[in-house]
Design a protein around this motif. Structure first.
Motif: not given
Length: 249
Positions: A44-60
């Protein structure tokens, strides 16, 4: 950007990278398939972090939703509730992660531990959660430190303070809808910490749905209250299905 150095970013970017790899016809998945993040506890921590970072790390990536169950968004809370628990030796995983992420502070991190504490740090490198009975269960961290203070007593001092601060979720608003699940009787992940994360996300404009279980605190320190909170994943399945169905409308 702080995520380059933080462990939370390592978990988040790893989950995002797995999504990138999975979108491949060789695995029976369309290369244009929409993406959702899912995880409970450390996941869940990983999913929350991924949710925070997706726009900047993987905008595609077309990320349409994320589920973060009992995500332990603040390591300071985990250090307090997890100390002396069934998985109390897991502090070694956290400190080893700090040393890997901030190698310039290795000696400072290690300096607080006595011989037993250093042996825990060494041993857990080859253990997983299923090795819990080999990780000195229910032994408080006061046994691991040179001055007999619990590990949480060091978290407001450098380099621990910066390391803990940089792992905290809630500083970046996810761009996709997020479902957060938490049992109020969780004996490891403090629901008040999850509440703080949710408030912070919402204050920044995130679309956050909260699913709460009001299951009683029972056998604290055994992870019973944490494990039983996984019933929230049943709601998460239907919620994600709803979000996925909405894509085709």
């Amino acid at each position: 950007m702080s995520w380059v150095f933080s462990e939370s970013a390592a978990l988040g970017t790893s989950m995002i990278d797995m999504a990138r790899v999975a979108r491949n016809p060789r695995f029976g998945v369309s290369a244009t398939a929409p993406v959702a993040f899912w995880g409970y506890s450390e996941g869940g921590f990983a999913a929350g972090s991924a949710a925070e970072l997706a726009a900047s790390y993987a905008p595609e990536l077309p990320v349409f939703a994320a589920f973060a169950g009992a995500p332990a968004p603040d390591l300071a809370d985990l250090a307090r509730l997890g100390d002396g628990s069934l998985l109390g030796g897991g502090v070694g995983w956290v400190v080893n992660g700090f040393i890997a992420a901030y190698p310039q502070h290795r000696d400072a991190f290690l300096s607080v531990f006595n011989q037993l504490g250093r042996s825990v740090l060494r041993d857990v490198n080859s253990y997983c959660v299923f090795d819990v009975m080999r990780m000195l269960p229910f032994v408080p961290t006061t046994f691991y430190t040179k001055d007999g203070r619990p590990i949480r007593a060091y978290l407001d001092k450098e380099p621990f303070r910066t390391a803990v601060d940089e792992q905290r979720l809630g500083r970046v608003a996810p761009k996709m809808p997020v479902l957060v699940s938490q049992n109020r009787g969780d004996d490891v992940v403090d629901p008040l910490g999850t509440d703080r994360m949710v408030r912070s996300w919402r204050a920044k404009g995130a679309d956050v749905t909260v699913e709460t279980q009001h299951l009683p605190l029972f056998l604290p320190g055994t992870f019973f209250g944490h494990g039983i909170g996984m019933v929230g994943e049943l709601r998460a399945l239907s919620w994600l299905n709803e979000k996925a169905a909405a894509l085709g409308r």
